[in-house]
Design a protein around this motif. Structure first.
Motif, short mmCIF file in Angstrom:
data_model
loop_
_atom_site.label_atom_id
_atom_site.label_comp_id
_atom_site.label_asym_id
_atom_site.label_seq_id
_atom_site.Cartn_x
_atom_site.Cartn_y
_atom_site.Cartn_z
N GLY A 91 0.83 -1.19 0.00
CA GLY A 91 0.00 0.00 0.00
C GLY A 91 0.86 1.24 0.00
N TRP A 92 0.31 2.27 -0.56
CA TRP A 92 1.00 3.56 -0.58
C TRP A 92 -0.04 4.58 -0.16
CZ3 TRP A 92 0.68 6.18 -5.88
CH2 TRP A 92 1.03 7.54 -5.77
N ARG A 93 0.19 5.17 1.02
CA ARG A 93 -0.81 6.08 1.60
C ARG A 93 -0.76 7.41 0.88
NH1 ARG A 93 1.64 4.98 7.43
NH2 ARG A 93 3.47 5.04 6.10
N GLU A 94 -1.68 7.57 -0.04
CA GLU A 94 -1.67 8.77 -0.88
C GLU A 94 -1.94 10.04 -0.05
OE1 GLU A 94 -4.16 7.99 -4.21
OE2 GLU A 94 -2.84 9.10 -5.56
N SER B 279 9.17 10.26 7.55
CA SER B 279 9.01 9.12 6.65
C SER B 279 9.60 9.40 5.29
CB SER B 279 7.53 8.78 6.47
OG SER B 279 7.02 8.27 7.66
N ARG B 280 9.39 10.65 4.81
CA ARG B 280 9.92 10.98 3.49
C ARG B 280 11.44 10.86 3.47
NH1 ARG B 280 6.19 14.84 2.24
NH2 ARG B 280 7.42 16.54 3.09
N THR B 281 12.07 11.39 4.54
CA THR B 281 13.53 11.34 4.62
C THR B 281 14.01 9.89 4.63
OG1 THR B 281 13.25 13.26 6.04
CG2 THR B 281 15.46 12.34 5.88
N ILE B 282 13.38 9.09 5.50
CA ILE B 282 13.79 7.69 5.63
C ILE B 282 13.55 6.92 4.33
CG2 ILE B 282 13.02 5.55 6.73
CD1 ILE B 282 15.03 7.01 8.38
N ASN B 283 12.40 7.18 3.69
CA ASN B 283 12.12 6.51 2.42
C ASN B 283 13.21 6.76 1.40
OD1 ASN B 283 9.76 5.19 2.89
ND2 ASN B 283 8.46 6.80 2.10
N ARG B 284 13.63 8.02 1.29
CA ARG B 284 14.65 8.36 0.32
C ARG B 284 15.95 7.64 0.63
NH1 ARG B 284 13.67 14.21 0.19
NH2 ARG B 284 11.81 14.43 -1.08
N LEU B 285 16.33 7.69 1.92
CA LEU B 285 17.58 7.07 2.35
C LEU B 285 17.57 5.58 2.03
CD1 LEU B 285 20.19 7.69 4.04
CD2 LEU B 285 18.95 6.79 6.00
N VAL B 286 16.48 4.91 2.42
CA VAL B 286 16.41 3.46 2.22
C VAL B 286 16.36 3.11 0.74
CG1 VAL B 286 14.99 1.41 2.63
CG2 VAL B 286 15.40 3.02 4.47
N SER B 287 15.63 3.92 -0.04
CA SER B 287 15.58 3.66 -1.48
C SER B 287 16.97 3.75 -2.08
CB SER B 287 14.66 4.66 -2.18
OG SER B 287 13.35 4.50 -1.74
N ARG B 288 17.75 4.74 -1.60
CA ARG B 288 19.11 4.90 -2.08
C ARG B 288 19.95 3.68 -1.75
NH1 ARG B 288 20.82 10.43 -2.18
NH2 ARG B 288 23.03 10.08 -1.91
N ILE C 137 10.64 2.69 -3.64
CA ILE C 137 9.30 2.48 -3.07
C ILE C 137 8.83 3.79 -2.46
CG2 ILE C 137 8.01 1.29 -1.28
CD1 ILE C 137 9.89 -1.09 -1.78
N LYS C 138 7.61 4.14 -2.75
CA LYS C 138 7.11 5.45 -2.31
C LYS C 138 6.87 5.50 -0.82
CE LYS C 138 4.66 6.58 -6.59
NZ LYS C 138 4.39 5.23 -7.11
N ASP C 139 6.36 4.42 -0.24
CA ASP C 139 5.91 4.46 1.15
C ASP C 139 6.29 3.17 1.87
OD1 ASP C 139 4.65 4.94 3.50
OD2 ASP C 139 2.62 4.90 2.70
N LEU C 140 7.49 3.17 2.45
CA LEU C 140 7.97 1.96 3.12
C LEU C 140 7.23 1.69 4.41
CD1 LEU C 140 11.75 2.71 2.76
CD2 LEU C 140 10.57 0.79 1.71
N GLY C 141 6.74 2.75 5.04
CA GLY C 141 6.17 2.60 6.37
C GLY C 141 4.75 2.09 6.38
N CYS C 142 4.15 1.91 5.22
CA CYS C 142 2.75 1.49 5.20
C CYS C 142 2.64 0.02 5.64
CB CYS C 142 2.17 1.65 3.79
SG CYS C 142 0.43 1.23 3.71
#
Ligand code: UDP
Ligand code: MG
Length: 311
Positions: free
Chosen positions: A124-127, A139-148, A154-159
């Motif tokens: 899921g990706w919480r729009e 979450s945005r910061t962490i998402n970017r870091l983890v994607s890197r 992935i847009k929303d890792l925390g979902c």
């Protein structure tokens, strides 16, 4: 009636969610009966201190499709999900938060996407995420870091809402190592991940389990699990020190050999200091790298401990 092997298993990690459980159960049943595939609910009580287990037991008495796994204490959301994975019997395994923030009505959407056959995991990706601005920024910061780091975009890792193929879940649960942060695990396993937008609601009862401190702890744990970047950063610092030292030493030598003027003692000592400190730091960081690996693997501590399974 309990179906022997349900098509879909719904795994719900539960930590102090008593006021949400009855509504969650009702919404899950409504969504799944409307969808028309057999299902089971695996509720994992992650050491709740409120009435969660009592509510779950009551629901289990009415409906055997709901099974309960009780962990011996609070292990955390990720281990709780893994404990549920181990008990799930369906061909498709769906995870969902217990706090009603993810609407169960979205489950068929995820499952249908998985059934298209292109992906092994649909998440899921919480729009329109209904959380504080601080949480969304974090979450945005962490998402970017983890994607890197994982090179998986992935847009929303925390979902918390995801649908897995059984094969993926089996690969996940059979691993013995300790660092098992799910997005990193699935990236490492080469799982094909798809995303679908899901609705998100604000929490109406109970509290978020992730205050500032818990967020920091979970995310530090995650970065340390998937990456050795912190250690390499120390190594980099060491290399920088050594480089400065070498430059200073070269200058001192040049002075001494070619200019032959009065010798600057402070420069000599500083150069030696920088070189030695730099080499020390590099060596320490290489050692830390090995030690942390050994430390993690040697413990072989169980990832969770099941107290009882009620079915
Ligand atoms: N959870 C859990 N163990 C924990 C923390 C959370 O099982 O130690 C569960 C919690 O009950 C909920 C889900 O994980 O079902 C997500 O937690 P929460 O809603 O607090 O997270 P948020 O939505 O604030 O990110
Ligand atoms: Mg929540």
């Amino acid at each position: 009636m309990a179906t022997e092997t349900p098509e879909i298993s719904i795994v719900v990690p539960v930590y102090n969610e008593a006021p949400n459980l009855e509504t969650l159960y009702a919404e899950l049943v409504q969504a799944m009966e409307g969808y028309g595939h057999s299902f089971e609910i695996v509720a994992v009580d992650d050491g709740s201190r409120d009435a969660s287990v009592d509510v779950l037991k009551q629901l289990h008495e009415q409906d055997l499709r709901l099974r309960i796994v009780r962990l011996a204490r609070n292990f955390g959301q990720n281990p709780a999900v893994y404990a549920g994975f181990e008990q799930a019997r369906g061909e498709i395994i769906v995870t969902i938060d217990a706090d009603l923030q993810n609407p169960p009505a979205d489950i068929p959407k995820l499952v249908e996407k998985l059934r298209e056959g292109k992906f092994d995991l649909v998440q899921g990706w919480r729009e329109n995420r209904e959380d504080s601005a601080f949480r969304r920024l974090a979450s945005r910061t962490i998402n970017r870091l983890v994607s890197r780091i994982t090179k998986v975009d992935i847009k929303d890792l925390g979902c918390g809402m995801k649908a897995y193929r059984r094969a993926v879940v089996e690969r996940l649960t059979t691993s013995t190592h300790r660092s098992r942060y799910l997005p990193a695990e699935t990236a490492w396993l080469g799982v094909k991940v798809g995303e679908v937008p899901v609705a998100h609601r604000s929490r109406t009862a109970g509290d978020s389990k992730y205050g500032l401190w818990a967020l920091l702890r979970v995310n530090f744990d995650m970065v340390a699990s998937i990456s050795t970047a912190p250690i390499h950063l120390i190594g980099l610092g060491g290399a920088l020190f050594a480089l400065i030292g070498f430059a200073m030493a070269a200058r001192v030598l040049y002075w001494r050999l070619f200019v032959m003027e009065q010798f600057n003692e402070l420069a000599t000592v500083s150069a030696i200091f920088f070189v030695l400190a730099g080499i020390q730091m590099i060596c320490t960081s290489i050692m830390c790298e090995y030690i942390s690996r050994i430390y993690n693997e040697v413990q072989r501590r169980p990832y969770f401990i099941v107290e009882e399974v009620i079915e």
